[in-house]
Write an enzyme that holds these catalytic residues in place. Structure first.
Site, PDB file in Angstrom:
ATOM      1  N   ASN A   1      42.813  28.880  29.454  1.00 56.73           N
ATOM      2  CA  ASN A   1      41.750  29.677  28.711  1.00 56.73           C
ATOM      3  C   ASN A   1      40.815  28.640  28.712  1.00 56.73           C
ATOM      4  OD1 ASN A   1      42.827  32.178  28.579  1.00 56.73           O
ATOM      5  ND2 ASN A   1      43.644  31.717  26.656  1.00 56.73           N
TER       6      ASN A   1
ATOM      7  N   CYS B   1      43.401  14.822  21.499  1.00 54.53           N
ATOM      8  CA  CYS B   1      42.742  13.527  22.049  1.00 54.53           C
ATOM      9  C   CYS B   1      43.776  12.407  21.836  1.00 54.53           C
ATOM     10  CB  CYS B   1      41.380  13.083  21.329  1.00 54.53           C
ATOM     11  SG  CYS B   1      39.893  13.695  22.130  1.00 54.53           S
TER      12      CYS B   1
ATOM     13  N   HIS C   1      38.766  20.351  24.382  1.00 53.76           N
ATOM     14  CA  HIS C   1      39.558  19.400  25.023  1.00 53.76           C
ATOM     15  C   HIS C   1      40.294  19.997  26.394  1.00 53.76           C
ATOM     16  CE1 HIS C   1      41.260  15.317  24.838  1.00 53.76           C
ATOM     17  NE2 HIS C   1      42.025  15.906  25.866  1.00 53.76           N
TER      18      HIS C   1
ATOM     19  N   SER D   1      40.271  27.940  21.278  1.00 47.60           N
ATOM     20  CA  SER D   1      39.721  27.137  20.085  1.00 47.60           C
ATOM     21  C   SER D   1      39.402  25.715  20.306  1.00 47.60           C
ATOM     22  CB  SER D   1      41.024  27.359  19.063  1.00 47.60           C
ATOM     23  OG  SER D   1      42.290  26.835  19.858  1.00 47.60           O
TER      24      SER D   1
ATOM     25  N   CYS E   1      39.916  16.133  17.058  1.00 46.03           N
ATOM     26  CA  CYS E   1      40.676  16.841  17.913  1.00 46.03           C
ATOM     27  C   CYS E   1      42.084  16.621  18.130  1.00 46.03           C
ATOM     28  CB  CYS E   1      40.054  16.689  19.506  1.00 46.03           C
ATOM     29  SG  CYS E   1      40.950  16.938  20.830  1.00 46.03           S
TER      30      CYS E   1
ATOM     31  N   GLN F   1      48.135  25.573  29.233  1.00 49.29           N
ATOM     32  CA  GLN F   1      49.531  26.169  28.652  1.00 49.29           C
ATOM     33  C   GLN F   1      50.543  26.356  29.479  1.00 49.29           C
ATOM     34  OE1 GLN F   1      49.082  28.321  24.857  1.00 49.29           O
ATOM     35  NE2 GLN F   1      46.873  28.092  25.207  1.00 49.29           N
TER      36      GLN F   1
END
Ligand SMILES: [Zn+2]
Length: 341
Positions: free
Chosen positions: A153, A54, A164, A161, A51, A168
């Site tokens: 989102n 992370c 985690h 996508s 990820c 934004q």
């Protein structure tokens, strides 16, 4: 409760945008023959080495995330808006274009890869609110930035996508379409009535109590009368405030509490990690007085009647106007029943 609104086809006005939504309550009873997908109930780990959000992991541009404990903000490596793109204007007959500059940021809500906002403690959500406020204030100080859009989102169905927990901020030099509509409507009301459109709306909703999901000392969570998405909801401060820059500790806590209650009610409704797009609409940062603005946060979830059955905005909605079956009052009732006592 007005029985016509619960039984007969009608349209409702969105006072914030001036647009209408078609409501067809009788159709909420028809049998469903749509798709039914498998839901993934797979439990995610708290840390994922692949990820890029992370703590301690490397992003695609080579930067390494710090070992953050609470929240972490960075400039989007692939932002849709760029701060140093060329400034230009293009006009050729009926073809018209303007350059647009901006700054896009990503905010990790928690170092825990497995958690969503619904699973964070109110105090941890309050830390996210503090970052939103801080970023808003710092972007506002930039003379090239005239509007700051904070959003999230959540869920693959919303095109997210990476699971985690993150949101934004896109900030830019002009007002996006939705904000411009709300700016006009609120200004018109403020000029006519010398007070905030949404303060008057909240007062009426608190009196009617038909669409309220939850309220605390300073905030209200409700399904707006003009909701388009089946379980659309809105969080509003009871008192008119143009943006989140002046939030006090208590206001930040009450706002975080409202987010916690709503996201938990969503998860409980269809027993799944409820997908949505949420966003905060607030006054532009264009140095105008903007006293007509009353900031609010909206949630647009795509689910219709289960964890797998989505609402699609197609056909009539693409060519005509948005349409819904379940009424805002029924949706509020279901969400209220699924929120904590
Ligand atoms: Zn992660």
């Amino acid at each position: 409760m007005n029985s016509d609104l619960q039984e007969n086809t009608h349209k409702r006005l969105n006072i914030l945008t001036g647009e209408w939504v078609l409501v067809s309550p009788h159709r909420a009873k028809r049998p469903w023959q749509g798709q039914n997908e498998d839901t993934s109930t797979e439990k995610r780990p708290s840390y994922d080495e692949h990820c890029y959000l992370c703590a301690g992991n490397k992003r695609i541009n080579g930067a390494v995330n710090p070992n953050y404990q609470d929240t972490f903000v960075f400039d989007n490596d692939f932002g849709a808006l760029q701060k140093d793109s060329n400034e230009f204007s293009y006009k050729n007959g009926l073809l018209q274009s303007e350059s647009e500059k901006g700054i896009c940021k990503v905010i990790c809500f928690s170092p825990d890869h497995s958690k969503s906002l619904a699973e964070l403690a109110v105090d941890d959500i309050k830390k996210v609110v503090a970052v939103w406020k801080e970023e808003f204030v710092s972007l506002r100080a930039n003379p090239a930035i005239n509007y700051v859009q904070i959003f999230e989102n959540k869920g693959a169905v919303m095109g997210c996508s990476n699971p985690h927990p993150h949101g934004q901020i896109w900030s830019q030099s002009t007002l996006p379409n939705e904000v411009e509509k709300k700016d006009k409507q609120q200004l018109k009301y403020f000029k006519e009535h010398k007070k905030s459109l949404l303060a008057d709306y909240v007062a009426q909703e608190l009196e009617q109590k038909e669409r309220i999901i939850f309220e605390n000392e300073l905030f209200v969570v409700l399904v707006p009368f003009w909701a388009v998405w089946p379980f659309e909801a809105m969080i509003l401060p009871k008192k008119a405030m143009k943006d989140i820059s002046s939030l006090t500790e208590l206001e930040s806590y009450c706002f975080a509490d409202a987010i916690a209650v709503l996201t938990k009610a969503y998860d409980a409704l269809f027993d799944c990690s409820f997908p949505y797009s949420s966003g905060i609409h607030q006054a532009p940062t264009n140095n105008n007085n903007n006293q007509h603005w009353h900031w609010h946060m909206s949630f647009y979830p795509p689910l219709l009647r289960s964890a797998t059955i989505k609402k699609f905005m197609v056909g009539y909605e693409m060519f005509g106007m948005p349409q819904r079956d379940i009424t805002a009052e029924s949706a509020a009732n279901l969400l209220r029943k699924n929120s904590r006592p």
